[in-house]
Write a protein that holds these residues in place. Structure first.
Motif, PDB file in Angstrom:
ATOM      1  N   UNK A 108       0.856  -1.266   0.031  1.00 29.43           N
ATOM      2  CA  UNK A 108      -0.051  -0.154   0.155  1.00 29.43           C
ATOM      3  C   UNK A 108       0.776   1.267  -0.085  1.00 29.43           C
ATOM      4  N   UNK A 109       1.856   1.366   0.683  1.00 26.70           N
ATOM      5  CA  UNK A 109       2.747   2.375   0.772  1.00 26.70           C
ATOM      6  C   UNK A 109       3.540   2.711  -0.734  1.00 26.70           C
ATOM      7  N   UNK A 110       4.010   1.587  -1.238  1.00 26.26           N
ATOM      8  CA  UNK A 110       4.501   1.522  -2.645  1.00 26.26           C
ATOM      9  C   UNK A 110       3.476   2.038  -3.653  1.00 26.26           C
ATOM     10  N   UNK A 111       2.211   1.650  -3.495  1.00 23.95           N
ATOM     11  CA  UNK A 111       1.225   2.137  -4.373  1.00 23.95           C
ATOM     12  C   UNK A 111       0.980   3.659  -4.332  1.00 23.95           C
ATOM     13  N   UNK A 112       0.796   4.016  -2.797  1.00 19.02           N
ATOM     14  CA  UNK A 112       0.776   5.395  -2.794  1.00 19.02           C
ATOM     15  C   UNK A 112       1.763   6.279  -3.102  1.00 19.02           C
ATOM     16  N   UNK A 113       2.965   5.981  -2.889  1.00 14.55           N
ATOM     17  CA  UNK A 113       4.282   6.671  -3.427  1.00 14.55           C
ATOM     18  C   UNK A 113       4.155   6.822  -4.871  1.00 14.55           C
ATOM     19  N   UNK A 114       3.842   5.350  -5.592  1.00 12.51           N
ATOM     20  CA  UNK A 114       3.771   5.564  -7.059  1.00 12.51           C
ATOM     21  C   UNK A 114       2.662   6.472  -7.765  1.00 12.51           C
ATOM     22  N   UNK A 115       1.499   6.421  -6.773  1.00 11.05           N
ATOM     23  CA  UNK A 115       0.458   7.171  -7.122  1.00 11.05           C
ATOM     24  C   UNK A 115       0.835   8.757  -7.142  1.00 11.05           C
ATOM     25  N   UNK A 116       1.473   9.092  -5.963  1.00 10.66           N
ATOM     26  CA  UNK A 116       2.082  10.517  -5.714  1.00 10.66           C
ATOM     27  C   UNK A 116       2.731  10.873  -6.942  1.00 10.66           C
ATOM     28  N   UNK A 117       3.715  10.258  -7.408  1.00 11.72           N
ATOM     29  CA  UNK A 117       4.702  10.445  -8.337  1.00 11.72           C
ATOM     30  C   UNK A 117       4.167  10.643  -9.682  1.00 11.72           C
ATOM     31  N   UNK A 118       2.936   9.688  -9.956  1.00  7.34           N
ATOM     32  CA  UNK A 118       2.122   9.968 -11.177  1.00  7.34           C
ATOM     33  C   UNK A 118       1.435  11.208 -11.087  1.00  7.34           C
ATOM     34  N   UNK A 119       0.949  11.527  -9.941  1.00  7.47           N
ATOM     35  CA  UNK A 119       0.042  12.765  -9.907  1.00  7.47           C
ATOM     36  C   UNK A 119       1.088  13.943 -10.067  1.00  7.47           C
ATOM     37  N   UNK A 120       2.161  13.967  -9.590  1.00  4.50           N
ATOM     38  CA  UNK A 120       3.291  15.056  -9.685  1.00  4.50           C
ATOM     39  C   UNK A 120       3.380  15.199 -11.321  1.00  4.50           C
ATOM     40  N   UNK A 121       3.646  14.099 -11.976  1.00  6.36           N
ATOM     41  CA  UNK A 121       4.028  14.073 -13.404  1.00  6.36           C
ATOM     42  C   UNK A 121       2.742  14.551 -14.151  1.00  6.36           C
ATOM     43  N   UNK A 122       1.772  14.109 -13.570  1.00  2.58           N
ATOM     44  CA  UNK A 122       0.584  14.597 -14.647  1.00  2.58           C
ATOM     45  C   UNK A 122       0.275  16.146 -14.365  1.00  2.58           C
ATOM     46  N   UNK A 123       0.536  16.804 -13.308  1.00  2.00           N
ATOM     47  CA  UNK A 123       0.629  18.246 -12.998  1.00  2.00           C
ATOM     48  C   UNK A 123       1.627  18.787 -13.962  1.00  2.00           C
ATOM     49  N   UNK A 124       2.870  18.150 -13.938  1.00  2.00           N
ATOM     50  CA  UNK A 124       3.917  18.880 -14.760  1.00  2.00           C
ATOM     51  C   UNK A 124       3.214  18.884 -16.280  1.00  2.00           C
ATOM     52  N   UNK A 125       2.663  17.775 -16.732  1.00  2.00           N
ATOM     53  CA  UNK A 125       2.309  17.620 -18.013  1.00  2.00           C
ATOM     54  C   UNK A 125       1.477  18.733 -18.282  1.00  2.00           C
ATOM     55  N   UNK A 126       0.646  19.001 -17.418  1.00  2.00           N
ATOM     56  CA  UNK A 126      -0.649  20.113 -17.608  1.00  2.00           C
ATOM     57  C   UNK A 126      -0.106  21.418 -17.720  1.00  2.00           C
ATOM     58  N   UNK A 127       0.943  21.679 -16.927  1.00  2.00           N
ATOM     59  CA  UNK A 127       1.505  22.988 -16.988  1.00  2.00           C
ATOM     60  C   UNK A 127       2.301  22.834 -18.141  1.00  2.00           C
ATOM     61  N   UNK A 128       3.047  22.059 -18.771  1.00  2.00           N
ATOM     62  CA  UNK A 128       3.866  22.179 -19.859  1.00  2.00           C
ATOM     63  C   UNK A 128       2.910  22.270 -21.110  1.00  2.00           C
ATOM     64  N   UNK A 129       1.908  21.595 -21.156  1.00  2.00           N
ATOM     65  CA  UNK A 129       0.782  21.719 -22.101  1.00  2.00           C
ATOM     66  C   UNK A 129       0.276  23.256 -22.233  1.00  2.00           C
ATOM     67  N   UNK A 130      -0.031  23.652 -21.043  1.00  2.00           N
ATOM     68  CA  UNK A 130      -0.701  25.073 -21.123  1.00  2.00           C
ATOM     69  C   UNK A 130       0.537  26.176 -21.252  1.00  2.00           C
ATOM     70  N   UNK A 131       1.729  25.841 -21.179  1.00  2.00           N
ATOM     71  CA  UNK A 131       2.685  27.187 -21.454  1.00  2.00           C
ATOM     72  C   UNK A 131       2.721  26.561 -23.059  1.00  2.00           C
ATOM     73  N   UNK A 132       2.969  25.656 -23.717  1.00  2.00           N
ATOM     74  CA  UNK A 132       3.023  25.657 -24.939  1.00  2.00           C
ATOM     75  C   UNK A 132       1.853  26.080 -25.763  1.00  2.00           C
TER      76      UNK A 132
END
Length: 202
Positions: A103-127
């Motif tokens: 459960x801890x590994x899944x939570x950490x992976x989910x946190x990283x995925x959420x952060x990567x998604x936020x960066x992706x959205x920010x990059x798309x908005x900037x482009x």
């Protein structure tokens, strides 16, 4: 970009910890930006991205020992140290390390995925913003070019009109002009001849 955002976040947290009471977030921001520019002369160019991820749990500030107070993150639990004498009958072989909680590994992976998604959205908005700015620049260039072409055409039309008018004035006979107007007419014709380099014998 990610490494610079991480570095700036560390500077901001450090400045926030060491600031005097009563200081505003703006003061902390100024200190962090100044220290960042001392390391990178070009300055910090990713404030928007940092504002997006700064509140994410992966980037959250970890309180130092003694910094916990009311309303802050829970205090660290003291470490229990066992001073009892070990049982000599116990198996001295090293224990197998405990497996990481799935459960801890899944939570950490989910946190990283959420952060990567936020960066992706920010990059798309900037482009997208950059694309809109480029389109506006191209449209402005096109309007300027069309305006120059229109002005050039108008000037050419005016030039042709003036040439035709001067030609008619120069070629118009002046034999029947009243004596009082003759000097004025001849002076105008000489002016036109000089303008275009025409021969003039009067």
């Amino acid at each position: 970009m990610h490494s610079k955002i991480n570095f700036f976040n560390g500077l901001y947290q450090q400045a926030d910890r060491t600031r005097a009471s009563g200081c505003q977030d703006l003061d902390v921001m100024k200190v962090a930006l100044k220290e960042f520019k001392e390391r990178f002369p070009s300055g910090f160019q990713h404030l928007e991205a940092w504002e997006v991820v700064r509140k994410h749990e992966k980037w959250a500030q970890v309180p130092l020992m003694g910094e916990e107070g009311e309303g802050s993150a829970p205090k660290r639990k003291p470490v229990d140290v066992d001073f009892s004498i070990p049982d000599m009958n116990e198996d001295p072989s090293p224990q197998r390390p405990q497996r990481r909680d799935k459960r801890q590994a899944t939570s950490s992976e989910g946190s990283s995925a959420e952060l990567a998604a936020q960066f992706k959205v920010y990059t798309a908005m900037k482009e997208a913003k950059h694309a809109v700015e480029l389109e506006a620049i191209e449209m402005r260039k096109k309007r300027d070019s069309e305006a120059r072409e229109l002005i050039s055409a108008q000037l050419e039309t005016m030039k042709n009109y003036n040439f035709d008018r001067d030609m008619k004035t120069f070629l118009k006979p002046h034999d029947d002009v009243p004596p009082s107007m003759l000097p004025i007419i001849l002076a105008r014709k000489r002016e036109i001849a000089n303008k275009y380099g025409w021969p003039c014998d009067f």
